[in-house]
Enzyme design. Structure first.
Site, mmCIF file in Angstrom:
data_model
loop_
_atom_site.group_PDB
_atom_site.id
_atom_site.type_symbol
_atom_site.label_atom_id
_atom_site.label_comp_id
_atom_site.label_asym_id
_atom_site.label_seq_id
_atom_site.Cartn_x
_atom_site.Cartn_y
_atom_site.Cartn_z
ATOM 1 C CB VAL A 1 -0.962 -0.006 1.201
ATOM 2 C CG1 VAL A 1 -1.717 1.318 1.281
ATOM 3 C CG2 VAL A 1 -1.944 -1.156 1.091
ATOM 4 C CG ASP A 2 3.372 2.735 3.317
ATOM 5 O OD1 ASP A 2 2.426 3.540 3.378
ATOM 6 O OD2 ASP A 2 3.944 2.301 4.326
ATOM 7 C CG MET A 3 6.310 -0.285 -1.592
ATOM 8 S SD MET A 3 7.801 0.714 -1.386
ATOM 9 C CE MET A 3 8.834 0.031 -2.685
#
Length: 381
Positions: free
Chosen positions: A167-169
């Site tokens: 999700v962060d990436m």
């Protein structure tokens, strides 16, 4: 050689992963990125071991090609210094909790009045409003609430966090896309705009094909382990030595698989003629294939199959993947002195990404960058 974004000035107020990954991509492609950290630093500097010196590998992996300074934005002098830096900046990237910058008089409404060409990208957990507006968001928690964890893991096990912070990436990647879209539009309008990136939105956006399957059928998707819910054979298979992942996406590839294995009769079996047939009989198909794979080693068989047009790959560990000859050929491991990192995946023919700066030491460029401002705006001693 200049990068594609040479001449672009980016002020990076972000910390942890999504924002820093975004700004590293911009820096890799030539942007001048100034990373501004609070007095306590980006917390990922201590997210170790392992460390390089006193800085965690985690931090160094997403903060190359940046200059680094320290500003305590709770102080008026530091806010004035930031405003000075924004005078000739094109992009501001931040991931403060919504409302924080507004409390300092540095929200989008205020900044856009003073810097009408500025592109302001905010990466947040859930956006600024709505039922979960301004709530804090970290990758794994967002994996949970967007359904990603529910479809990951063994069919007879519990929901499982994806091992990488997907999700962060993906939020970092979407932030890059949003910034580039806004830069393109600015060429036409002459105006900047606000780029709103929420981890929640990004998590939902990568829920394919499970979200599509549910919206079409009304059936709640279940965990299938390494198997694909729509395709077969598309999962991990045991061999005499090691596991092999088959990613057979059509009937032609399946026939090639069977021919290479010396079992053309399987492609003519009524249970396996088409993908719907194979999906309906996936357990029997797996047993049939693994009986054939028992005479092979994953690496050698994978090499033979892929050269015969069958998408597949042996299951490698991280060391094996980073040491793979194709990893070297694609320039996907960068080395310079004591710095080693994963290379840039976007390959441009005339203006390739480059490694120009090592990840900054804490406050490394304070004097270089802040010397232009009045003494009141100098960094704390």
């Amino acid at each position: 050689m200049s990068g594609a974004l040479d001449g672009l000035r980016v002020i990076d107020l972000s910390r942890v992963l999504g924002g820093p990954y975004c700004t590293q991509i911009l820096g890799d492609h030539g942007a001048d990125v100034i990373k501004i950290e609070p007095p306590q630093g980006d917390e990922t500097r201590t997210w170790g071991p392992p460390y390089s010196g006193d800085t965690a590998a985690y931090f160094r992996a997403v903060n190359r090609n940046k200059r680094g300074i320290v500003l305590d934005l709770k102080q008026a002098a530091a806010r004035e210094a930031l405003l000075g830096l924004l005078e000739d900046a094109d992009v501001l990237v931040e991931n403060f909790k919504p409302g924080t910058l507004e409390g300092w008089g540095l929200g989008y409404d205020a900044l856009s009045q003073r810097f009408p060409r500025l592109i302001h990208c905010c990466v947040s957990g859930f956006g600024a409003d709505g039922p979960m507006g301004a709530m804090p968001g970290y990758d794994a928690a967002v994996q949970a609430v967007t359904g990603l964890m529910s479809v990951n893991g063994a069919s007879d096990g519990g929901a499982t966090r994806l091992g990488v912070p997907v999700v962060d990436m993906s939020s970092g990647l979407n932030a890059v896309i949003g910034i580039l879209l806004a830069l393109h539009e600015r060429e036409r309008s002459g105006r900047g705009q606000f780029v709103d990136i929420a981890l929640f939105d990004c998590g939902l956006s990568i829920l394919h094909p499970y979200s599509a399957n549910y919206l079409a059928s009304g059936k709640i998707p279940q965990r299938t382990g390494n198997g694909h819910p729509n395709i077969s054979p598309y999962e991990t298979f045991a061999t005499r030595k090691g596991d092999l992942f088959l990613a057979v996406g059509n009937d032609v590839q399946f026939r090639k698989l069977c021919d290479t294995l010396g079992a053309p009769h399987l492609a003519k079996d009524a249970r396996y003629l088409t993908n719907p047939d194979r999906s309906a009989n996936r357990d029997a198909l797996k047993a049939d294939l693994e009986s054939l794979f028992a005479a092979h080693e994953a690496a050698a068989l994978g090499e033979t199959l892929i050269r015969n047009g069958v998408p597949c790959g042996p299951v490698l560990n991280v060391e094996e993947a980073l040491a793979h000859p194709h990893t070297a050929h694609r320039g996907m491991v960068l080395q310079d002195g004591d710095y080693t990192g994963v290379g840039a995946p976007v390959k441009l023919s005339r203006t390739p990404a480059s490694l120009r700066r090592m990840p900054p030491r804490f406050g490394e460029h304070d004097a270089e960058i802040l010397s232009a401002f009045t003494p009141a705006a100098d960094p704390p001693s």
